[in-house]
Design an enzyme around this catalytic site. Structure first.
Site, PDB file in Angstrom:
ATOM      1  CG  ASP A   1       8.017  -4.622   1.724  1.00 22.25           C
ATOM      2  OD1 ASP A   1       7.384  -5.691   1.778  1.00 22.25           O
ATOM      3  OD2 ASP A   1       9.152  -4.525   1.222  1.00 22.25           O
TER       4      ASP A   1
ATOM      5  CG  ASN B   1       3.182  -8.244  -4.913  1.00 21.11           C
ATOM      6  OD1 ASN B   1       2.794  -7.126  -4.554  1.00 21.11           O
ATOM      7  ND2 ASN B   1       4.385  -8.708  -4.591  1.00 21.11           N
TER       8      ASN B   1
HETATM    9  C1  IPE Z   1       6.465  -4.105  -3.062  1.00 19.53           C
HETATM   10  O1  IPE Z   1       6.687  -5.043  -2.053  1.00 19.53           O
HETATM   11  C2  IPE Z   1       5.056  -4.193  -3.545  1.00 19.53           C
HETATM   12  C3  IPE Z   1       4.032  -3.828  -2.579  1.00 19.53           C
HETATM   13  C4  IPE Z   1       4.224  -3.341  -1.394  1.00 19.53           C
HETATM   14  C5  IPE Z   1       2.687  -3.994  -3.045  1.00 19.53           C
HETATM   15  P1  IPE Z   1       7.360  -6.459  -2.380  1.00 19.53           P
HETATM   16  O2  IPE Z   1       7.569  -7.116  -1.072  1.00 19.53           O
HETATM   17  O3  IPE Z   1       6.585  -7.186  -3.391  1.00 19.53           O
HETATM   18  O4  IPE Z   1       8.743  -5.995  -3.025  1.00 19.53           O
HETATM   19  P2  IPE Z   1      10.136  -6.748  -3.183  1.00 19.53           P
HETATM   20  O5  IPE Z   1       9.822  -8.093  -3.780  1.00 19.53           O
HETATM   21  O6  IPE Z   1      10.727  -6.905  -1.820  1.00 19.53           O
HETATM   22  O7  IPE Z   1      10.953  -5.870  -4.040  1.00 19.53           O
HETATM   23  C1  IPE Z   2       3.761  -6.188   1.773  1.00 20.71           C
HETATM   24  O1  IPE Z   2       4.248  -7.136   2.652  1.00 20.71           O
HETATM   25  C2  IPE Z   2       2.423  -6.549   1.184  1.00 20.71           C
HETATM   26  C3  IPE Z   2       2.472  -6.940  -0.233  1.00 20.71           C
HETATM   27  C4  IPE Z   2       3.524  -6.900  -1.007  1.00 20.71           C
HETATM   28  C5  IPE Z   2       1.221  -7.397  -0.832  1.00 20.71           C
HETATM   29  P1  IPE Z   2       5.020  -8.423   2.158  1.00 20.71           P
HETATM   30  O2  IPE Z   2       4.017  -9.503   1.927  1.00 20.71           O
HETATM   31  O3  IPE Z   2       5.897  -8.111   1.014  1.00 20.71           O
HETATM   32  O4  IPE Z   2       5.877  -8.775   3.441  1.00 20.71           O
HETATM   33  P2  IPE Z   2       7.379  -9.245   3.489  1.00 20.71           P
HETATM   34  O5  IPE Z   2       8.184  -8.262   2.693  1.00 20.71           O
HETATM   35  O6  IPE Z   2       7.430 -10.608   2.890  1.00 20.71           O
HETATM   36  O7  IPE Z   2       7.739  -9.223   4.936  1.00 20.71           O
HETATM   37 MG    MG Z   3       7.805  -7.478   0.840  1.00 16.04          MG
END
Ligand code: IPE
Ligand code: IPE
Ligand code: MG
Length: 232
Positions: free
Chosen positions: A13, A61
């Site tokens: 994340d 997602n």
């Molecule tokens: C969790 O990250 C899912 C992945 C890393 C694939 P998100 O960024 O989607 O999670 P939330 O929305 O902060 O809970």
């Molecule tokens: C994790 O990074 C990757 C996925 C969930 C696909 P994010 O895209 O959630 O990055 P932040 O949390 O918005 O910084």
């Molecule tokens: Mg995220």
């Protein structure tokens, strides 16, 4: 290093925030995050971690802007194409788990190809969770069990009998779950399988999480005392 976990899982994340902090589009963070995948896989192979699993894309997602979803799928395909040779020479077995019906034919075809090519590799297994959610996994497992068991078998089912119906069948439960970027939640990841997993949270954003950070998490794991509800 002693006490190496058999299965390390990562909620990768913070890619978006990493990019935004540099005044760039979110997708740049995902690209840089792919470098962290390479680094952590390399460390896992070197350290003898048998399973490295990565939460790459959740069912939730899918609700992101179409351009970002498409960008992530393109990046995944690029990674699979580029890393196949590397995975072969490092004896890495590649597995994708999740709600595959939601993925495009093109993505599914490439996944099948890379999974088949690496299926006999006996080193580290790299599990990529794609279009996955923990609640979905439990529900599909329940439906599968209901289809395959007689009503008597279904009623007699014990907790251990449920594991083979989850998409993670045959994979040991994670010993260590890492989440980067300072978020302190499970975000619908492996809900059933993490019942006794050790959690490790770090503020480091995923694109900055490389070998030293991975090894720091392993070192912290080695200091944990797993009691499973018993007294020592
Ligand atoms: C969790 O990250 C899912 C992945 C890393 C694939 P998100 O960024 O989607 O999670 P939330 O929305 O902060 O809970
Ligand atoms: C994790 O990074 C990757 C996925 C969930 C696909 P994010 O895209 O959630 O990055 P932040 O949390 O918005 O910084
Ligand atoms: Mg995220």
């Amino acid at each position: 290093m002693s006490n190496i976990p058999q299965h390390v899982s990562i909620i990768m994340d913070g890619n978006g925030r990493w990019a935004q902090a540099r005044g760039k589009e979110r997708i740049f963070g995902h690209f840089e995050g792919a470098e962290s995948v390479r680094a952590c896989l390399e460390a896992a192979v070197e350290d003898g971690v048998k399973y490295l699993s990565l939460y790459a894309f959740s069912e939730e997602n899918w609700a992101r802007p179409e351009a970002e979803v498409n960008g992530l799928m393109e990046l995944l395909m690029k990674y699979m194409r580029q890393e196949l040779t590397n995975m072969m020479s490092n004896h890495v077995r590649f597995v994708v788990l999740g709600h595959r019906e939601r993925l495009s034919e093109k993505v599914n075809a490439l996944i099948d190809e890379v999974m088949a090519a690496t299926a006999a590799n006996g080193g580290t297994t790299l599990v990529v969770f794609l279009s996955y959610s923990g609640k979905w996994d439990i529900l599909q497992a329940m439906k599968k069990a209901a289809r395959e068991c007689s009503p008597e078998q279904f009623q007699a089912m014990e907790i251990k009998d449920f594991d083979p119906y989850l998409v993670t069948a045959g994979i040991p439960d994670p010993d260590l779950l890492i989440r980067t970027s300072g978020e302190l939640r499970i975000s619908n990841y492996m809900l059933w399988q993490t019942a006794y997993t050790e959690f490790y949270f770090t503020d480091t954003l995923w694109p900055d999480f490389r070998k030293p950070e991975f090894r720091e998490a392993l070192a912290e794991y080695a200091r944990r005392d797993r009691r499973y509800g018993k007294v020592k």
